[in-house]
Design an enzyme around this catalytic site. Structure first.
Site, PDB file in Angstrom:
ATOM      1  N   HIS A 175       0.848  -1.196   0.000  1.00 30.82           N
ATOM      2  CA  HIS A 175       0.000   0.000   0.000  1.00 30.82           C
ATOM      3  C   HIS A 175       0.878   1.239   0.000  1.00 30.82           C
ATOM      4  O   HIS A 175       1.753   1.402   0.844  1.00 30.82           O
ATOM      5  CB  HIS A 175      -0.940  -0.014   1.218  1.00 30.82           C
ATOM      6  CG  HIS A 175      -1.962  -1.097   1.159  1.00 30.82           C
ATOM      7  ND1 HIS A 175      -2.282  -1.897   2.235  1.00 30.82           N
ATOM      8  CD2 HIS A 175      -2.736  -1.525   0.132  1.00 30.82           C
ATOM      9  CE1 HIS A 175      -3.214  -2.764   1.866  1.00 30.82           C
ATOM     10  NE2 HIS A 175      -3.500  -2.570   0.599  1.00 30.82           N
ATOM     11  N   GLU A 178       1.874   3.731   3.039  1.00 29.40           N
ATOM     12  CA  GLU A 178       2.448   3.171   4.266  1.00 29.40           C
ATOM     13  C   GLU A 178       3.978   3.261   4.217  1.00 29.40           C
ATOM     14  O   GLU A 178       4.686   2.270   4.122  1.00 29.40           O
ATOM     15  CB  GLU A 178       1.944   1.733   4.444  1.00 29.40           C
ATOM     16  CG  GLU A 178       0.427   1.682   4.604  1.00 29.40           C
ATOM     17  CD  GLU A 178      -0.178   0.282   4.510  1.00 29.40           C
ATOM     18  OE1 GLU A 178       0.581  -0.707   4.526  1.00 29.40           O
ATOM     19  OE2 GLU A 178      -1.425   0.188   4.424  1.00 29.40           O
ATOM     20  N   ARG A 233      -3.247   5.023  -2.012  1.00 24.62           N
ATOM     21  CA  ARG A 233      -3.086   3.671  -1.457  1.00 24.62           C
ATOM     22  C   ARG A 233      -2.880   2.600  -2.536  1.00 24.62           C
ATOM     23  O   ARG A 233      -2.086   1.679  -2.362  1.00 24.62           O
ATOM     24  CB  ARG A 233      -4.337   3.343  -0.630  1.00 24.62           C
ATOM     25  CG  ARG A 233      -4.530   1.891  -0.237  1.00 24.62           C
ATOM     26  CD  ARG A 233      -5.890   1.750   0.439  1.00 24.62           C
ATOM     27  NE  ARG A 233      -6.303   0.354   0.565  1.00 24.62           N
ATOM     28  CZ  ARG A 233      -6.028  -0.421   1.601  1.00 24.62           C
ATOM     29  NH1 ARG A 233      -5.312   0.033   2.602  1.00 24.62           N
ATOM     30  NH2 ARG A 233      -6.469  -1.665   1.638  1.00 24.62           N
ATOM     31  N   ASN A 250      -3.460  -5.732  -2.262  1.00 26.19           N
ATOM     32  CA  ASN A 250      -3.655  -6.720  -1.207  1.00 26.19           C
ATOM     33  C   ASN A 250      -5.101  -7.210  -1.124  1.00 26.19           C
ATOM     34  O   ASN A 250      -5.515  -7.809  -0.139  1.00 26.19           O
ATOM     35  CB  ASN A 250      -3.206  -6.179   0.146  1.00 26.19           C
ATOM     36  CG  ASN A 250      -2.782  -7.295   1.087  1.00 26.19           C
ATOM     37  OD1 ASN A 250      -2.105  -8.234   0.670  1.00 26.19           O
ATOM     38  ND2 ASN A 250      -3.185  -7.203   2.349  1.00 26.19           N
ATOM     39  N   ARG A 251      -5.855  -6.960  -2.193  1.00 30.60           N
ATOM     40  CA  ARG A 251      -7.164  -7.604  -2.399  1.00 30.60           C
ATOM     41  C   ARG A 251      -7.178  -8.325  -3.746  1.00 30.60           C
ATOM     42  O   ARG A 251      -8.201  -8.845  -4.156  1.00 30.60           O
ATOM     43  CB  ARG A 251      -8.294  -6.566  -2.386  1.00 30.60           C
ATOM     44  CG  ARG A 251      -8.458  -5.784  -1.104  1.00 30.60           C
ATOM     45  CD  ARG A 251      -8.936  -6.655   0.046  1.00 30.60           C
ATOM     46  NE  ARG A 251      -9.266  -5.852   1.227  1.00 30.60           N
ATOM     47  CZ  ARG A 251      -8.383  -5.378   2.091  1.00 30.60           C
ATOM     48  NH1 ARG A 251      -7.078  -5.620   1.922  1.00 30.60           N
ATOM     49  NH2 ARG A 251      -8.761  -4.666   3.137  1.00 30.60           N
ATOM     50  N   HIS A 303       3.305  -4.009   6.529  1.00 33.38           N
ATOM     51  CA  HIS A 303       2.312  -2.947   6.342  1.00 33.38           C
ATOM     52  C   HIS A 303       2.366  -1.987   7.532  1.00 33.38           C
ATOM     53  O   HIS A 303       3.138  -2.170   8.464  1.00 33.38           O
ATOM     54  CB  HIS A 303       0.901  -3.545   6.271  1.00 33.38           C
ATOM     55  CG  HIS A 303       0.647  -4.410   5.077  1.00 33.38           C
ATOM     56  ND1 HIS A 303      -0.239  -4.069   4.079  1.00 33.38           N
ATOM     57  CD2 HIS A 303       1.134  -5.630   4.719  1.00 33.38           C
ATOM     58  CE1 HIS A 303      -0.276  -5.023   3.161  1.00 33.38           C
ATOM     59  NE2 HIS A 303       0.554  -5.981   3.532  1.00 33.38           N
ATOM     60  N   SER A 304       1.492  -0.975   7.505  1.00 36.89           N
ATOM     61  CA  SER A 304       1.219  -0.146   8.686  1.00 36.89           C
ATOM     62  C   SER A 304      -0.217   0.356   8.529  1.00 36.89           C
ATOM     63  O   SER A 304      -0.751   0.357   7.410  1.00 36.89           O
ATOM     64  CB  SER A 304       2.196   1.030   8.760  1.00 36.89           C
ATOM     65  OG  SER A 304       1.889   2.027   7.795  1.00 36.89           O
ATOM     66  N   TYR A 305      -0.887   0.738   9.614  1.00 36.49           N
ATOM     67  CA  TYR A 305      -0.396   0.829  10.978  1.00 36.49           C
ATOM     68  C   TYR A 305      -1.348   0.022  11.860  1.00 36.49           C
ATOM     69  O   TYR A 305      -2.409  -0.376  11.407  1.00 36.49           O
ATOM     70  CB  TYR A 305      -0.378   2.299  11.451  1.00 36.49           C
ATOM     71  CG  TYR A 305      -1.751   2.977  11.456  1.00 36.49           C
ATOM     72  CD1 TYR A 305      -2.515   3.078  12.625  1.00 36.49           C
ATOM     73  CD2 TYR A 305      -2.296   3.499  10.286  1.00 36.49           C
ATOM     74  CE1 TYR A 305      -3.767   3.674  12.631  1.00 36.49           C
ATOM     75  CE2 TYR A 305      -3.550   4.093  10.282  1.00 36.49           C
ATOM     76  CZ  TYR A 305      -4.287   4.177  11.442  1.00 36.49           C
ATOM     77  OH  TYR A 305      -5.539   4.768  11.434  1.00 36.49           O
ATOM     78  N   TYR A 355     -10.303  -7.627  11.035  1.00 33.60           N
ATOM     79  CA  TYR A 355     -11.521  -7.691  10.228  1.00 33.60           C
ATOM     80  C   TYR A 355     -11.259  -8.588   9.031  1.00 33.60           C
ATOM     81  O   TYR A 355     -10.104  -8.799   8.632  1.00 33.60           O
ATOM     82  CB  TYR A 355     -11.933  -6.289   9.734  1.00 33.60           C
ATOM     83  CG  TYR A 355     -10.772  -5.430   9.288  1.00 33.60           C
ATOM     84  CD1 TYR A 355     -10.103  -5.669   8.090  1.00 33.60           C
ATOM     85  CD2 TYR A 355     -10.330  -4.369  10.079  1.00 33.60           C
ATOM     86  CE1 TYR A 355      -9.041  -4.893   7.686  1.00 33.60           C
ATOM     87  CE2 TYR A 355      -9.262  -3.575   9.688  1.00 33.60           C
ATOM     88  CZ  TYR A 355      -8.622  -3.849   8.488  1.00 33.60           C
ATOM     89  OH  TYR A 355      -7.564  -3.069   8.093  1.00 33.60           O
ATOM     90  N   GLU A 377       1.760  -5.273  10.857  1.00 35.46           N
ATOM     91  CA  GLU A 377       1.225  -3.903  10.810  1.00 35.46           C
ATOM     92  C   GLU A 377       2.072  -3.109  11.804  1.00 35.46           C
ATOM     93  O   GLU A 377       1.928  -3.252  13.013  1.00 35.46           O
ATOM     94  CB  GLU A 377      -0.257  -3.864  11.207  1.00 35.46           C
ATOM     95  CG  GLU A 377      -1.190  -4.597  10.253  1.00 35.46           C
ATOM     96  CD  GLU A 377      -1.520  -3.798   9.009  1.00 35.46           C
ATOM     97  OE1 GLU A 377      -1.084  -2.631   8.901  1.00 35.46           O
ATOM     98  OE2 GLU A 377      -2.218  -4.342   8.138  1.00 35.46           O
TER      99      GLU A 377
END
Length: 415
Positions: A175, A178, A233, A250-251, A303-305, A355, A377
């Site tokens: 992303h 990040e 993003r 990332n989808r 990744h973050s955060y 999630y 993250e």
């Protein structure tokens, strides 16, 4: 002459960075179904930038919801919030001030620096120089080009012994916004080459295994965050029939693709793409990992955060076959990380820990047969969010190294 001047002004306008004066990042605290519906209604009525979770579909009771609200909508949003009865707090009072304050390290240099955020062109130069400076430990391959034609350089770190070695794959910057993520990949490479021969664990790791490092996965998006919009993003791909640009890489992996926690709307920040691996960056990485799956024993994506150490699954609620071991390793790695500065991480499967999110790289790698598949993250938990100050790069990378080295040592012991 007037035409040339006009074209020049248009080009300048196109290159100007998006400004965020007066915008705020607000943390909402939904505890009722009515609060969840309120947030979803809000997102449908105005353009809300979700920081955590990543879309309104992922909002549930009892999770903090961080949203970036443009200044023009703030009066209306605050009135509605007060009417809703939901608790909230302002995390960032002026997003532009936070953007300006990110470069707080006070180190003035245009050359590559491990304690600063580096542009894509600077990182590209660093890749060339660190490879040529360490020929016995680093080699470089290009696994393809990005949508806009940037080369996807992959570094292989390890001491050659004349035969194929088992490997760990690490990627950063899926992303674009990040920034702490690519900073960590650069830090990891530095630590690997500078401590080989003096640090027993790193020496053992690089003697027995190779580590593949992709310093910036989504380089088109990353470049866009430097040149145009810091909050971007997605990738930068274009598709016929839509004026909206990019997909969420990332989808876009083929793991429960476009189901839970992903959007089929091309304008969404969690757009899953037109098909699995429609994004060339995703296809390039997936092809490399598929072609080398016999040697790749661990997959780490940074990744973050939120300060989390996650593992499969995110696209479904069912536990992974190796759940007990994955959890044990994640908790021990988090303990190692915490030992340095006291930074607390939460560990667990993605879907139940934060999630559900379909199409993620860690789930895809795990289903491919790479058991030790983890998503980091990094810092923080919302005070700065995606705008972590440069002064936190060093401590963040130092503590993350401890967790990564713990996982690597476990993988090494269980080859």
């Amino acid at each position: 002459m007037k035409v040339l001047l006009l074209l020049g002004l248009v080009a300048l306008a196109l290159c100007e960075l998006t400004r965020y004066e007066g915008d705020k990042v607000i943390r909402l605290k939904p505890v009722l179904n009515a609060h969840v519906l309120f947030i979803q209604d809000l997102a449908s009525s105005i353009k809300v930038d979700f920081w955590s979770p990543e879309s309104e579909q992922q909002v549930t009771i009892d999770i903090d919801v961080d949203i970036h609200v443009p200044a023009a909508f703030l009066d209306m949003v605050f009135v509605k919030l007060d009417q809703s009865g939901m608790d909230y707090e302002v995390l960032i009072h002026d997003l532009q001030d936070a953007l300006n304050g990110q470069m707080d390290s006070r180190i003035q240099t245009k050359s590559h620096d491990y304690t600063k955020y580096n542009s894509w062109s600077t990182i590209q130069g660093w890749i060339t120089s660190i490879t040529s400076a360490n020929p016995t430990l680093i080699s470089r391959t290009t696994i393809g080009n990005s949508y806009e034609g940037r080369p996807m350089h992959l570094l292989k770190i390890g001491k050659s012994n004349g035969s194929t070695k088992p490997a760990i794959f690490i990627d950063c910057g899926i992303h674009a916004r990040e920034w702490i993520s690519p900073a960590f990949c650069q830090w990891f490479v530095k630590e690997a080459v500078s401590t080989y021969g003096s640090d027993a664990q790193m020496t053992s790791l690089l003697n027995q295994m190779d580590v593949f490092v992709l310093p910036v996965f989504n380089m088109d998006g990353y470049e866009h965050t430097w040149s145009s919009d810091r909050m971007w993003r997605k990738t930068r791909s274009k598709r016929s029939g839509s004026s909206c640009i990019g997909a969420d890489p990332n989808r876009n992996f083929d793991a429960g693709w476009c189901t839970l926690g992903a959007s089929s709307n091309p304008c969404s920040d969690t757009y899953c793409g037109s098909t699995p691996e429609s994004e060339i960056e995703v296809k390039n990485v997936a092809n490399f990992i598929r072609n080398n799956k016999s040697i790749i024993k661990a997959y780490l994506t940074i990744h973050s955060y939120s300060q989390l150490l996650l593992f499969p699954y995110s696209y479904k609620y069912g536990l992974a076959a190796d759940h007990a071991e994955l959890l044990s390793v994640a908790e021990a790695a988090s303990t190692a990380l915490r030992s340095l500065y006291g930074t607390k991480y939460t560990s667990g499967p993605g879907a139940t820990t934060i999630y559900p999110a379909a199409g993620g790289s860690d789930d895809w790698a795990y289903d491919l047969g790479i058991k030790y598949s983890y998503t980091f993250e990094l810092r923080d938990t919302g005070r700065y969010g995606f705008l972590l100050p440069e002064s936190q790069i060093k401590p963040t990378c130092e503590e993350t190294m401890l967790a990564v080295k713990y996982i690597a040592a476990h993988v090494q012991k269980n080859l």
